[in-house]
Write a protein that holds these residues in place. Structure first.
Motif, PDB file in Angstrom:
ATOM      1  N   SER A 268      41.684  31.299  53.335  1.00 32.35           N
ATOM      2  CA  SER A 268      41.015  32.484  52.810  1.00 32.35           C
ATOM      3  C   SER A 268      41.757  32.981  51.580  1.00 32.35           C
ATOM      4  N   PHE A 269      41.097  33.814  50.850  1.00 30.70           N
ATOM      5  CA  PHE A 269      41.665  34.339  49.612  1.00 30.70           C
ATOM      6  C   PHE A 269      42.804  35.303  49.935  1.00 30.70           C
ATOM      7  N   LYS A 270      43.976  35.069  49.369  1.00 32.69           N
ATOM      8  CA  LYS A 270      45.106  35.977  49.589  1.00 32.69           C
ATOM      9  C   LYS A 270      45.458  36.592  48.236  1.00 32.69           C
ATOM     10  N   PRO A 271      45.271  37.907  48.073  1.00 28.26           N
ATOM     11  CA  PRO A 271      45.467  38.489  46.744  1.00 28.26           C
ATOM     12  C   PRO A 271      46.886  38.352  46.231  1.00 28.26           C
ATOM     13  N   SER A 272      47.839  38.304  47.157  1.00 25.78           N
ATOM     14  CA  SER A 272      49.229  38.202  46.708  1.00 25.78           C
ATOM     15  C   SER A 272      49.620  36.784  46.359  1.00 25.78           C
ATOM     16  N   THR A 273      48.731  35.832  46.604  1.00 21.18           N
ATOM     17  CA  THR A 273      49.047  34.435  46.352  1.00 21.18           C
ATOM     18  C   THR A 273      48.271  33.881  45.164  1.00 21.18           C
ATOM     19  N   VAL A 274      47.175  34.504  44.824  1.00 20.09           N
ATOM     20  CA  VAL A 274      46.358  34.013  43.714  1.00 20.09           C
ATOM     21  C   VAL A 274      46.677  34.848  42.485  1.00 20.09           C
ATOM     22  N   PRO A 275      47.269  34.268  41.468  1.00 19.21           N
ATOM     23  CA  PRO A 275      47.718  35.066  40.318  1.00 19.21           C
ATOM     24  C   PRO A 275      46.627  35.346  39.297  1.00 19.21           C
ATOM     25  N   LEU A 276      45.406  35.575  39.763  1.00 20.52           N
ATOM     26  CA  LEU A 276      44.309  35.818  38.827  1.00 20.52           C
ATOM     27  C   LEU A 276      43.855  37.260  38.943  1.00 20.52           C
TER      28      LEU A 276
ATOM     29  N   PRO B 207      34.217  47.048  39.044  1.00 20.26           N
ATOM     30  CA  PRO B 207      34.302  46.415  40.365  1.00 20.26           C
ATOM     31  C   PRO B 207      35.698  46.566  40.946  1.00 20.26           C
ATOM     32  N   LEU B 208      35.777  46.510  42.267  1.00 23.70           N
ATOM     33  CA  LEU B 208      37.035  46.762  42.954  1.00 23.70           C
ATOM     34  C   LEU B 208      38.038  45.676  42.665  1.00 23.70           C
ATOM     35  N   GLU B 209      39.314  46.049  42.741  1.00 33.94           N
ATOM     36  CA  GLU B 209      40.349  45.063  42.469  1.00 33.94           C
ATOM     37  C   GLU B 209      40.502  44.136  43.674  1.00 33.94           C
ATOM     38  N   LYS B 210      41.329  43.105  43.500  1.00 32.03           N
ATOM     39  CA  LYS B 210      41.402  42.061  44.515  1.00 32.03           C
ATOM     40  C   LYS B 210      42.212  42.499  45.731  1.00 32.03           C
TER      41      LYS B 210
END
Lengths: 334, 218
Positions: A88-96, A109-112
């Motif tokens: 699953s998408f992990k905001p602390s792991t995806v540097p985008l 739109p809401l942040e990650k």
């Protein structure tokens, strides 16, 4: 007095409110504690704890949340080790800097961070082009090459006349099985079978609807058995039986009448008889059989034969009618 | 401290590792650490070098749980070739169905790139029109017939047609594709096998039987 205390208490509550997350602003250490002094001293965390008669010794010091992993990531890192499999998408792991969600009025739109929509949607972060190429390079060892000699459709048809169509299903449901998976379709071109003319006509008659006239393809769809292998075997069995039946010569086939014929044969038809008789009458009464054969083998007669056969088999069209007209004119010397 | 040069061969080192791991606690083998984790300290080297030098089963040092993992010991599975002839597929059509078009777009990119990397001929990739199933239901549990609520379920499709595949390649590609199928997406695979005419159809059976009988008589 009461009003003033109320007022100051309200003010102090506002200041404390500014310490926490408002509109998504991360809490900064500067804002901790009182922002400005008031008559009523703002109680700090320590005071609160001791007021509640809790010893400061057992209380664990509050830890700061660690910096997200994205801060430590380099630009040239190996992404396939960050997301090796579907996750699953992990905001602390995806540097985008991704934002997702329907914005409020005059908003974005809401942040990650803490975004459920980003977690819900299936992501392809584990399937970047680099990762795909790596995996395919590893899989290439197990692949075999298509034989180069079979490059055209005609060659495939010539060497492999039978085509078997099967369907597989991949889906999530209460059961893994799909009843449509057992359907097997077998397609053959009749011209590729070892049959003479009689056999071919008999096969087409026996097959009925399963034979397509334009493409000359015989199609068997088998789904009466519960397993795909059984359906395939049944289709092959049908083909074998049909082939052998059409190769046989039954005694009652000799009673085939003109109405049973699939295509028009001029050799023993009324048209031939009429033409010959007309010509004989035109030439006057002469001796019987020999001129008959001469007539039949003469060129205008042959042309007439071709045109009539064409007309009956291929249907009426401008070219066939013209051909017929020409041949009649030649025959009757008009 | 420099490392002692009385090294045993690689294989023997591995054997020793295995043996000791079976019987005793984990050993800190300098050589392997040098290969894999360069940041470890070298203070223990003296002990280990002495150990190897003496080549006696002297008491070893139990280290703080440094796992001498056997990642390097695993060998890639060897590929075997069987006698069975490879099957031939005239075409393989993959139809993916999903509720979200963006997911199907990404999946299409993945599937086409994988096909190109594996050297598979892509015939066509296109999007069949979507199908919408609509329901109109009563809004309330009881009465209020005039007030309804409408739902729709959209199914988007993507079709990838590949041609001229061998059985092995098709199996590999399809397994790879299917293992990476995202949640909420279904797939239908239609394969067309190419087959030769079986022996018993090349000639009517009675011909072959009569030939055999003649041979037997002779």
């Amino acid at each position: 007095m009461a009003a003033s205390t109320m007022c100051t208490a309200w003010v102090s509550s506002i200041t404390r409110k500014h310490c926490y997350d408002v509109f998504g602003i991360i809490r900064s250490p500067l804002f901790r504690g009182a922002s400005y002094s008031t008559a009523l001293s703002v109680p700090t965390n320590k005071d609160v704890m001791t007021r509640g008669n809790r010893s400061t010794m057992s209380r664990r010091p509050r830890r700061e949340p660690a910096a997200p992993r994205t801060d430590k990531m380099t630009v040239d890192q190996d992404w396939s080790s960050v997301y090796p499999t579907a996750a699953s998408f992990k905001p602390s792991t995806v540097p985008l800097p991704i934002r997702m969600g329907y914005p409020v009025k005059r908003g974005v739109p809401l942040e990650k961070k803490g975004n459920l929509e980003l977690i819900k949607i299936p992501n392809f972060l584990h399937l970047t082009p680099a990762a795909i190429k790596k995996q395919c390079a590893a899989l290439n060892v197990f692949c075999t090459k298509w034989p180069e000699t079979l490059d055209s459709e005609a060659k495939c048809e010539q060497h492999f006349p039978i085509q078997v169509k099967m369907t597989d299903f991949v889906f999530a449901g209460p059961s893994v099985r799909n009843p449509k998976a057992r359907v097997t379709t077998l397609t053959v071109k009749v011209s590729s079978l070892n049959l003479d003319d009689h056999g071919r006509k008999k096969l087409i008659k026996l097959a009925g609807e399963r034979h397509n006239k334009e493409t000359d393809m015989l199609t068997f769809t088998a789904d009466r058995c519960p397993l795909r292998r059984q359906n395939y075997d049944y289709a092959m069995y049908l083909l074998t039986v049909l082939y052998h039946e059409s190769s046989k010569h039954e005694p009652w086939e000799k009673e085939k009448t003109e109405a049973d014929m699939e295509e028009y044969l001029w050799e023993s038809s009324t048209s031939e008889r009429n033409a010959v008789e007309t010509l004989l009458r035109m030439k006057g009464s002469e001796d019987g059989s020999a001129p008959r054969e001469e007539l039949l083998s003469s060129r205008p007669m042959q042309e007439y034969r071709n045109s009539v056969t064409n007309l009956k088999n291929a249907g009426e069209s401008e070219s066939t009618l013209l051909q017929y007209k020409q041949s009649v004119k030649n025959l009757l010397n008009l | 401290m420099k490392m002692n040069e009385y090294f045993l061969s690689d294989r023997l080192v591995h054997f020793l590792v295995y043996y000791f791991k079976l019987v005793f606690s984990k050993i800190d083998l300098r050589k392997e650490q040098v290969l894999r984790i360069p940041s470890l300290d070298f203070s223990r080297s003296s002990v280990i070098s002495r150990f190897f030098c003496n080549s006696r089963l002297s008491p070893w040092v139990q280290t703080a749980g440094i796992h001498v993992g056997s990642h390097h010991c695993t060998v890639a599975p060897s590929i075997t070739e069987t006698e069975e002839p490879d099957s031939l597929y005239k075409n393989v059509a993959v139809l993916v169905k999903g509720h979200d078009k963006a997911v199907l777009d990404s999946y299409q990119y993945f599937a086409t790139l994988a096909a190109q990397e594996l050297g598979i001929n892509i015939d066509k990739v296109y999007e069949p029109p979507k199908k919408i199933e609509r329901l109109t239901l009563l809004k309330s549990v009881h009465i209020f017939k005039k007030h309804r609520v409408q739902y729709e379920m959209r199914t988007y499709y993507r079709r990838i047609e590949l041609k001229h595949l061998t059985g092995c390649t098709a199996d590999v590609y399809l397994e790879y594709i299917q293992r990476n199928l995202p949640e909420g997406v279904a797939m239908e695979v239609t394969k067309t096998l190419l087959e030769k005419l079986p022996e018993h159809i090349k000639e009517p059976v009675w011909n072959t039987i009569s030939q055999e009988e003649e041979k037997q008589r002779q």
